[in-house]
Design a protein around this motif. Structure first.
Motif, PDB file in Angstrom:
ATOM      1  N   LEU A 163       0.833  -1.204   0.000  1.00 31.50           N
ATOM      2  CA  LEU A 163       0.000   0.000   0.000  1.00 31.50           C
ATOM      3  C   LEU A 163       0.871   1.259   0.000  1.00 31.50           C
ATOM      4  N   VAL A 164       1.961   1.253   0.745  1.00 32.92           N
ATOM      5  CA  VAL A 164       2.884   2.398   0.723  1.00 32.92           C
ATOM      6  C   VAL A 164       3.435   2.585  -0.686  1.00 32.92           C
ATOM      7  N   GLU A 165       3.795   1.504  -1.344  1.00 32.93           N
ATOM      8  CA  GLU A 165       4.301   1.586  -2.714  1.00 32.93           C
ATOM      9  C   GLU A 165       3.234   2.085  -3.681  1.00 32.93           C
ATOM     10  N   LEU A 166       2.003   1.596  -3.531  1.00 25.87           N
ATOM     11  CA  LEU A 166       0.911   2.002  -4.417  1.00 25.87           C
ATOM     12  C   LEU A 166       0.631   3.502  -4.282  1.00 25.87           C
ATOM     13  N   VAL A 167       0.547   3.980  -3.057  1.00 28.68           N
ATOM     14  CA  VAL A 167       0.332   5.411  -2.824  1.00 28.68           C
ATOM     15  C   VAL A 167       1.511   6.207  -3.370  1.00 28.68           C
ATOM     16  N   SER A 168       2.711   5.724  -3.143  1.00 26.20           N
ATOM     17  CA  SER A 168       3.907   6.416  -3.642  1.00 26.20           C
ATOM     18  C   SER A 168       3.912   6.481  -5.163  1.00 26.20           C
ATOM     19  N   LEU A 169       3.492   5.410  -5.800  1.00 25.34           N
ATOM     20  CA  LEU A 169       3.433   5.399  -7.262  1.00 25.34           C
ATOM     21  C   LEU A 169       2.411   6.408  -7.770  1.00 25.34           C
ATOM     22  N   ARG A 170       1.225   6.440  -7.154  1.00 23.61           N
ATOM     23  CA  ARG A 170       0.188   7.372  -7.625  1.00 23.61           C
ATOM     24  C   ARG A 170       0.616   8.827  -7.436  1.00 23.61           C
ATOM     25  N   VAL A 171       1.173   9.159  -6.296  1.00 21.69           N
ATOM     26  CA  VAL A 171       1.615  10.534  -6.060  1.00 21.69           C
ATOM     27  C   VAL A 171       2.749  10.883  -7.026  1.00 21.69           C
ATOM     28  N   SER A 172       3.613   9.945  -7.306  1.00 24.03           N
ATOM     29  CA  SER A 172       4.699  10.185  -8.265  1.00 24.03           C
ATOM     30  C   SER A 172       4.162  10.393  -9.676  1.00 24.03           C
ATOM     31  N   GLN A 173       3.073   9.690 -10.034  1.00 21.29           N
ATOM     32  CA  GLN A 173       2.419   9.949 -11.322  1.00 21.29           C
ATOM     33  C   GLN A 173       1.941  11.392 -11.383  1.00 21.29           C
ATOM     34  N   LEU A 174       1.272  11.819 -10.327  1.00 18.34           N
ATOM     35  CA  LEU A 174       0.724  13.173 -10.291  1.00 18.34           C
ATOM     36  C   LEU A 174       1.816  14.237 -10.349  1.00 18.34           C
ATOM     37  N   ASN A 175       2.958  13.941  -9.747  1.00 15.16           N
ATOM     38  CA  ASN A 175       4.043  14.916  -9.675  1.00 15.16           C
ATOM     39  C   ASN A 175       5.072  14.760 -10.796  1.00 15.16           C
ATOM     40  N   GLY A 176       4.877  13.797 -11.674  1.00 13.82           N
ATOM     41  CA  GLY A 176       5.744  13.634 -12.840  1.00 13.82           C
ATOM     42  C   GLY A 176       7.170  13.246 -12.524  1.00 13.82           C
ATOM     43  N   CYS A 177       7.371  12.390 -11.537  1.00 12.99           N
ATOM     44  CA  CYS A 177       8.728  11.976 -11.149  1.00 12.99           C
ATOM     45  C   CYS A 177       9.089  10.642 -11.811  1.00 12.99           C
ATOM     46  N   VAL A 178       9.822  10.710 -12.900  1.00 10.75           N
ATOM     47  CA  VAL A 178      10.174   9.507 -13.656  1.00 10.75           C
ATOM     48  C   VAL A 178      11.039   8.548 -12.830  1.00 10.75           C
ATOM     49  N   PHE A 179      11.935   9.081 -12.027  1.00  9.57           N
ATOM     50  CA  PHE A 179      12.790   8.242 -11.187  1.00  9.57           C
ATOM     51  C   PHE A 179      11.930   7.408 -10.235  1.00  9.57           C
ATOM     52  N   CYS A 180      10.976   8.058  -9.564  1.00  7.58           N
ATOM     53  CA  CYS A 180      10.111   7.350  -8.612  1.00  7.58           C
ATOM     54  C   CYS A 180       9.125   6.415  -9.313  1.00  7.58           C
ATOM     55  N   LEU A 181       8.623   6.810 -10.481  1.00  9.75           N
ATOM     56  CA  LEU A 181       7.727   5.926 -11.228  1.00  9.75           C
ATOM     57  C   LEU A 181       8.407   4.597 -11.531  1.00  9.75           C
ATOM     58  N   ASP A 182       9.620   4.674 -12.014  1.00  4.89           N
ATOM     59  CA  ASP A 182      10.385   3.470 -12.340  1.00  4.89           C
ATOM     60  C   ASP A 182      10.613   2.621 -11.093  1.00  4.89           C
ATOM     61  N   MET A 183      11.029   3.260 -10.017  1.00  9.43           N
ATOM     62  CA  MET A 183      11.350   2.529  -8.795  1.00  9.43           C
ATOM     63  C   MET A 183      10.113   1.870  -8.187  1.00  9.43           C
ATOM     64  N   HIS A 184       8.991   2.592  -8.091  1.00  8.53           N
ATOM     65  CA  HIS A 184       7.805   2.040  -7.426  1.00  8.53           C
ATOM     66  C   HIS A 184       7.075   1.016  -8.286  1.00  8.53           C
ATOM     67  N   CYS A 185       7.070   1.192  -9.599  1.00  9.86           N
ATOM     68  CA  CYS A 185       6.503   0.151 -10.477  1.00  9.86           C
ATOM     69  C   CYS A 185       7.297  -1.147 -10.343  1.00  9.86           C
ATOM     70  N   THR A 186       8.611  -1.027 -10.340  1.00  8.65           N
ATOM     71  CA  THR A 186       9.471  -2.202 -10.198  1.00  8.65           C
ATOM     72  C   THR A 186       9.212  -2.891  -8.863  1.00  8.65           C
ATOM     73  N   ALA A 187       9.130  -2.101  -7.786  1.00  9.44           N
ATOM     74  CA  ALA A 187       8.902  -2.673  -6.459  1.00  9.44           C
ATOM     75  C   ALA A 187       7.540  -3.368  -6.385  1.00  9.44           C
ATOM     76  N   LEU A 188       6.517  -2.778  -6.966  1.00 13.84           N
ATOM     77  CA  LEU A 188       5.185  -3.386  -6.929  1.00 13.84           C
ATOM     78  C   LEU A 188       5.124  -4.669  -7.757  1.00 13.84           C
ATOM     79  N   ARG A 189       5.783  -4.680  -8.902  1.00 13.39           N
ATOM     80  CA  ARG A 189       5.822  -5.922  -9.689  1.00 13.39           C
ATOM     81  C   ARG A 189       6.539  -7.014  -8.900  1.00 13.39           C
TER      82      ARG A 189
END
Length: 152
Positions: A35-61
């Protein structure tokens, strides 16, 4: 993006370590890693952080989240793949992320209260504050997407 980046891990090593400790603590807290990863991924989508998008998608997979769920996260309100608890957390995260331009709607607060206890609501708020901090650092200081896949 070709702008030079500033390595905050070196120039602000102590602050970086404190933020990292906060992040690690939240992942081990009552919300659970996914859930922490999912929330982090969504907020990173909203804020346009490519570094965090990559990291949190990888962690969730790696944590076993279905790719289809990841693919529909941006439209979570319309996707049937998210349960009530995830929906409440995502709505709360989006509302907190928008503070400054909008107030938290009462119905959003009511939904999070219906699905989480006070400690968990507090942990969710800290999760949003934590990921916004990472997003600000990475986007603002031009941290590039690593050429190798992120490690979870």
């Amino acid at each position: 993006m070709n702008a030079p980046h500033i390595d905050y891990t070196t120039h602000s090593a102590q602050a970086f370590q404190h933020l990292l400790a906060l992040s690690n603590g939240l992942h081990k807290g009552p919300l659970g890693h996914k859930l922490v990863e999912l929330v982090s991924l969504r907020v990173s989508q909203l804020n346009g952080c490519v570094f965090c998008l990559d990291m949190h998608c990888t962690a969730l997979r790696k944590a076993g989240m279905d790719q289809r769920k990841l693919d529909t996260l941006a439209a979570w309100r319309e996707s049937p793949l998210f349960d009530e608890r995830e929906r409440a957390a995502l709505g709360w995260a989006e509302a907190l992320n928008a503070i400054g331009s909008a107030q938290v709607p009462e119905e959003t607060f009511a939904a999070v209260q219906a699905n989480f206890n006070e400690r968990e609501i507090s942990e969710l708020a800290f999760t949003v504050a934590m990921i916004r901090s990472w997003n600000i650092l990475n986007v603002g200081l031009h941290v590039p997407l690593p050429m190798a896949a992120a490690a979870a």
